[in-house]
Motif scaffolding. Sequence first.
Motif, PDB file in Angstrom:
ATOM      1  N   MET A 122       0.828  -1.206   0.000  1.00  0.00           N
ATOM      2  CA  MET A 122       0.000   0.000   0.000  1.00  0.00           C
ATOM      3  C   MET A 122       0.864   1.257   0.000  1.00  0.00           C
ATOM      4  O   MET A 122       0.556   2.238  -0.682  1.00  0.00           O
ATOM      5  CB  MET A 122      -0.944  -0.010   1.210  1.00  0.00           C
ATOM      6  N   ASN A 123       1.949   1.243   0.745  1.00  0.00           N
ATOM      7  CA  ASN A 123       2.832   2.395   0.816  1.00  0.00           C
ATOM      8  C   ASN A 123       3.498   2.652  -0.535  1.00  0.00           C
ATOM      9  O   ASN A 123       3.571   3.790  -1.001  1.00  0.00           O
ATOM     10  CB  ASN A 123       3.878   2.175   1.899  1.00  0.00           C
ATOM     11  N   ASN A 124       4.000   1.594  -1.180  1.00  0.00           N
ATOM     12  CA  ASN A 124       4.674   1.748  -2.475  1.00  0.00           C
ATOM     13  C   ASN A 124       3.716   2.140  -3.584  1.00  0.00           C
ATOM     14  O   ASN A 124       4.124   2.746  -4.574  1.00  0.00           O
ATOM     15  CB  ASN A 124       5.398   0.464  -2.852  1.00  0.00           C
ATOM     16  N   SER A 125       2.436   1.794  -3.455  1.00  0.00           N
ATOM     17  CA  SER A 125       1.470   2.154  -4.496  1.00  0.00           C
ATOM     18  C   SER A 125       0.966   3.591  -4.349  1.00  0.00           C
ATOM     19  O   SER A 125       0.225   4.071  -5.193  1.00  0.00           O
ATOM     20  CB  SER A 125       0.288   1.186  -4.475  1.00  0.00           C
ATOM     21  N   GLY A 126       1.365   4.250  -3.275  1.00  0.00           N
ATOM     22  CA  GLY A 126       0.956   5.638  -3.080  1.00  0.00           C
ATOM     23  C   GLY A 126      -0.376   5.783  -2.372  1.00  0.00           C
ATOM     24  O   GLY A 126      -0.907   6.892  -2.294  1.00  0.00           O
ATOM     25  N   MET A 127      -0.943   4.687  -1.875  1.00  0.00           N
ATOM     26  CA  MET A 127      -2.213   4.757  -1.167  1.00  0.00           C
ATOM     27  C   MET A 127      -2.000   5.415   0.191  1.00  0.00           C
ATOM     28  O   MET A 127      -1.070   5.068   0.904  1.00  0.00           O
ATOM     29  CB  MET A 127      -2.774   3.344  -0.980  1.00  0.00           C
TER      30      MET A 127
ATOM     31  N   THR B  66      -5.759   2.006   9.070  1.00  0.00           N
ATOM     32  CA  THR B  66      -5.457   1.078   7.984  1.00  0.00           C
ATOM     33  C   THR B  66      -4.371   0.098   8.401  1.00  0.00           C
ATOM     34  O   THR B  66      -4.492  -1.112   8.174  1.00  0.00           O
ATOM     35  CB  THR B  66      -5.002   1.852   6.732  1.00  0.00           C
ATOM     36  N   ASN B  67      -3.318   0.610   8.997  1.00  0.00           N
ATOM     37  CA  ASN B  67      -2.226  -0.260   9.440  1.00  0.00           C
ATOM     38  C   ASN B  67      -2.688  -1.239  10.510  1.00  0.00           C
ATOM     39  O   ASN B  67      -2.291  -2.414  10.514  1.00  0.00           O
ATOM     40  CB  ASN B  67      -1.053   0.571   9.953  1.00  0.00           C
ATOM     41  N   THR B  68      -3.554  -0.790  11.422  1.00  0.00           N
ATOM     42  CA  THR B  68      -4.087  -1.672  12.459  1.00  0.00           C
ATOM     43  C   THR B  68      -4.949  -2.767  11.843  1.00  0.00           C
ATOM     44  O   THR B  68      -4.875  -3.926  12.253  1.00  0.00           O
ATOM     45  CB  THR B  68      -4.902  -0.864  13.483  1.00  0.00           C
ATOM     46  N   MET B  69      -5.773  -2.419  10.870  1.00  0.00           N
ATOM     47  CA  MET B  69      -6.631  -3.415  10.213  1.00  0.00           C
ATOM     48  C   MET B  69      -5.791  -4.456   9.475  1.00  0.00           C
ATOM     49  O   MET B  69      -6.099  -5.653   9.508  1.00  0.00           O
ATOM     50  CB  MET B  69      -7.608  -2.731   9.252  1.00  0.00           C
ATOM     51  N   VAL B  70      -4.755  -4.025   8.806  1.00  0.00           N
ATOM     52  CA  VAL B  70      -3.867  -4.963   8.105  1.00  0.00           C
ATOM     53  C   VAL B  70      -3.175  -5.882   9.111  1.00  0.00           C
ATOM     54  O   VAL B  70      -3.077  -7.095   8.901  1.00  0.00           O
ATOM     55  CB  VAL B  70      -2.846  -4.202   7.233  1.00  0.00           C
TER      56      VAL B  70
END
Length: 103
Positions: free
Chosen positions: A5-10, A16-20
Motif C-alpha cells: 500500500m505504501n509503495n502504491s501511493g495509497m 489502515t495499518n491496524t486493520m492490516v
Amino acid sequence: MTLIMNNSGMPQSWFTNTMVACMAASVIPVIVLINWCAVRERAEKRAGYTTLRTSRNELMQRDPYLGRVIRLAGATPLERQRFLQIIADTKAQMTAEATTRKP
C-alpha cells in the motif's frame, strides 16, 4: 500488505495499518490450524483409524477422546446423532472419572 500500500501511493493511517495487522494476526493461526488438521488426519490414516465421522469409511473409527473403537472398518458410517451421543457419553464419563479422582 502495508508495504504494498505504501509503495502504491495509497494514503495510510493508523486505522489502515491496524486493520492490516489484525488481518495478518488472524489469518496466520487459521493457516496453522488447517495444516495441523491435515497432519493429524494423515497420521491417523497411517495408524489405521480415523476419528472423523464422514471420511475414510475403509478405516475403523475411534472415539476422538478416549480412542475406543466405535465403528469397524468397512461398516456403514455412524449417523450424526449417534456420533454426537457417543461423544456426549464419553465427555460425561471423563467428567465423572475426573470428579471421583479428586482428593
